[in-house]
Motif scaffolding. Structure first.
Motif, PDB file in Angstrom:
ATOM      1  N   LYS A   1       6.125  36.821  28.583  1.00  4.54           N
ATOM      2  CA  LYS A   1       6.919  35.973  28.322  1.00  4.54           C
ATOM      3  C   LYS A   1       7.731  36.005  27.918  1.00  4.54           C
ATOM      4  CE  LYS A   1       3.499  32.227  29.366  1.00  4.54           C
ATOM      5  NZ  LYS A   1       2.948  33.097  29.600  1.00  4.54           N
TER       6      LYS A   1
ATOM      7  N   PRO B   1      11.949  38.144  27.277  1.00  7.43           N
ATOM      8  CA  PRO B   1      13.274  38.347  28.400  1.00  7.43           C
ATOM      9  C   PRO B   1      13.043  39.549  29.004  1.00  7.43           C
ATOM     10  CG  PRO B   1      14.243  38.086  26.808  1.00  7.43           C
ATOM     11  CD  PRO B   1      12.987  37.659  26.179  1.00  7.43           C
TER      12      PRO B   1
ATOM     13  N   GLU C   1      15.085  42.458  21.778  1.00 11.01           N
ATOM     14  CA  GLU C   1      14.252  41.319  21.752  1.00 11.01           C
ATOM     15  C   GLU C   1      13.267  41.559  21.890  1.00 11.01           C
ATOM     16  OE1 GLU C   1      15.761  38.445  24.536  1.00 11.01           O
ATOM     17  OE2 GLU C   1      17.616  37.612  23.508  1.00 11.01           O
ATOM     18  N   SER C   2      12.367  42.510  22.221  1.00 14.70           N
ATOM     19  CA  SER C   2      10.864  42.655  23.075  1.00 14.70           C
ATOM     20  C   SER C   2      10.382  44.107  22.605  1.00 14.70           C
ATOM     21  CB  SER C   2      11.391  43.157  24.386  1.00 14.70           C
ATOM     22  OG  SER C   2      12.440  43.202  24.703  1.00 14.70           O
TER      23      SER C   2
END
Length: 505
Positions: A285, A287, A317-318
């Motif tokens: 989950k 982005p 972010e990931s």
DNA sequence: CAAAAGGAAGGGC
DNA sequence: GCCCTTCCTTTTG
């Protein structure tokens, strides 16, 4: 950049600022440290459907500890019940390569968190801690992490050693495991530990998450048994580890089927890499990443060589989660019955895994003809072994799509990695390659080759071109001028080049 | 003298 | 055709 701290009690940092480490260490129960056996090197935290693997390894150096103490505490706090997926850790929190999100999450298991925390305090005066006694216990720590971007891989490190797999009957994997019975057995052999229930809030919260037990029909372990002494229950982790590993494999199998990709990340084409990245982002989950194709142009072999730092640079972010998940895939596939331990010679008909391109498992790099230790590190960091790799067979990975193997980065004909990618790999590990190549202006993509002979040599090894020299390498770089991958710097300097946008990203 | 620059030919995929 | 690799000559600092 100097070596980064290896161990980070992240979950505890959330509660205690770094400058309180020494005070916190006073509460450590060092009796929890096992005296006669190794700490489990790998622990899975299960929170369906993701699995996180945690590895603990060599203790940080004094410098690393000092640096570690200077780093700010992470802004986030563990929710306790939702450890996975992890937040987008800033790189400083668990820097690559010795550390990983897996590792730091593992700290939230409490026992290890305390353990790691105590290491942070080796230099801190503490009435209850004696540095020498702690150092005596360090030898029980597991070897260095099996991580692709490990700058200083330990010759001892190996996935096959870190992941302890019990010969579980596959039919029993989903069935009941009586951990309480195991606990009782161990409790008969060990003395009860002092009650420390007054603290360990994060640990309690973590352990109260019974998702994993429910999923696999396990009796929840008594929380007090963890807090009372990890040594008493550590042996019980092994079936859980095996279980989690099995689950990781199944997850991987399912995703492989869905995406029609090989289980072997090393065999992925660039488009398959993109598919896997998207799938993993969705799974956690996270982005969706824009310009994924632009940011990750590598094939699977090259992707596997990217450092965590590089992942996070591309996807702040990931990137951390993606890198960690890729590590899990490597480990899960490494545990395939037909995968080969590094100690074993690769045999025809078997798909070697981890592939030789994974430097941490490349003993050839340690036993090879490298002239010096630093070079071995660089070689281990960026270059796979020249050992030819046998072709993948469908039988080796029944659920995988037959994918033409690209040799794990290299066969006799060389890898498919582009020179600019290789240069960026070197640049991504300044602590290892900083003496050979370094950024002059990272934002502008300007870098300098400090040691042209060395860089050329590394490139030649990577491409299996022993005759490679800087003259040839620089010719290839100049080809990039036409292609818009690189450009001449505004003020011409020797050995200084500049990436064009977006290659400087 | 080493490095930069670039033309040309060729190989592997 | 792409991406180098190899060899070469000329220019530059």
């Amino acid at each position: 950049m100097p070596h980064s701290p290896q161990l980070k009690p992240q979950a505890f940092q959330a509660l205690t600022p770094p400058d309180q480490y020494s005070a916190y260490a006073d509460n450590f129960d060092l009796s929890m440290l096992p005296q006669d056996a190794g700490i489990p090197t790998t622990v899975y935290q299960y929170n369906a459907p993701q699995i996180k693997i945690e590895c603990a390894w060599d203790c940080p150096t004094d410098n690393q500890q000092q640096q570690q103490q200077q780093q700010p505490a992470p802004a986030y706090a563990s929710s306790g019940h939702q450890l996975i997926p992890p937040p987008a850790y800033p790189h400083s929190v668990y820097p690559s390569p010795q550390s990983s999100p897996l590792q730091t999450e593992f700290a939230s298991f409490g026992g290890y968190g305390k353990l790691h925390g105590s290491y942070d305090c080796l230099n801190s005066p503490s009435p209850s801690l004696d540095a020498s006694s702690i150092k005596q216990e360090l030898h029980i720590l597991p070897p260095s992490p099996p991580e692709s971007n490990c700058e200083t891989p330990s010759p001892r490190s190996a996935c096959s050693e870190s992941i302890k797999t019990e010969p579980l009957d596959s039919s029993d994997i989903e069935s009941f495991i009586d951990l309480n019975a195991l606990l009782q057995q161990q409790q008969q052999q060990t003395q009860s530990q002092p009650d420390t229930k007054a603290d360990h809030q994060v640990l309690r919260e973590c352990l109260e998450d019974t998702t994993f037990q429910k999923k696999h029909n396990l009796r929840p372990l008594a929380l007090e048994s963890f807090i009372g002494g990890l040594a008493e229950v550590r042996g019980d982790f092994e079936p859980v580890i095996s279980l989690a590993l099995e689950h990781a494999k199944r997850e991987a199998d399912a995703i492989c089927m869905e995406l029609q990709i090989s289980q072997d990340p090393n065999a992925w084409t660039p488009s398959q890499v993109h598919a896997w990245l998207r799938s993993t982002l969705a799974q956690f989950k996270l982005p969706p990443a824009a310009n994924l194709e632009l940011k990750f142009s590598e094939d699977g072999a090259a992707l596997a060589l990217l450092s965590e730092e590089e992942f996070m640079r591309r996807l702040p972010e990931s990137g951390s989660t993606l890198h960690a998940q890729l590590e899990i895939w490597k480990m899960a596939y490494a545990d395939q019955p037909n995968s080969q331990s590094i100690q074993q010679q690769q045999q025809p008909g078997l798909d070697p895994w981890p592939p030789a391109s994974y430097p941490m498992l490349n003993l050839d790099d340690f036993n090879g003809d490298s002239e010096d230790e630093e070079e071995m590190e660089v070689e281990a960091e960026v270059a796979p072994t020249p050992t030819p790799i046998t072709a993948v067979t469908a039988a080796a990975t029944p659920t995988s799509t037959p994918v033409k193997r690209t040799s794990g980065g290299r066969t006799g004909g060389g890898s498919h990695i582009h020179l600019w990618q290789f240069l960026k790999e070197l640049l991504a590990s300044p602590q290892v390659n900083g003496t050979a190549i370094r950024w002059i202006d990272r934002t502008k993509g300007i870098f300098k080759i400090e040691d042209s002979v060395r860089v050329a040599k590394l490139w030649g090894r990577r491409k299996n071109r022993p005759a490679m020299n800087y003259d040839k390498l620089s010719r290839s770089i100049r080809q990039y001028y036409k292609k818009g991958i690189m450009k001449k710097t505004e003020r011409s300097q020797r050995l200084v080049y500049q990436f064009c946008h977006p290659y400087n990203q």
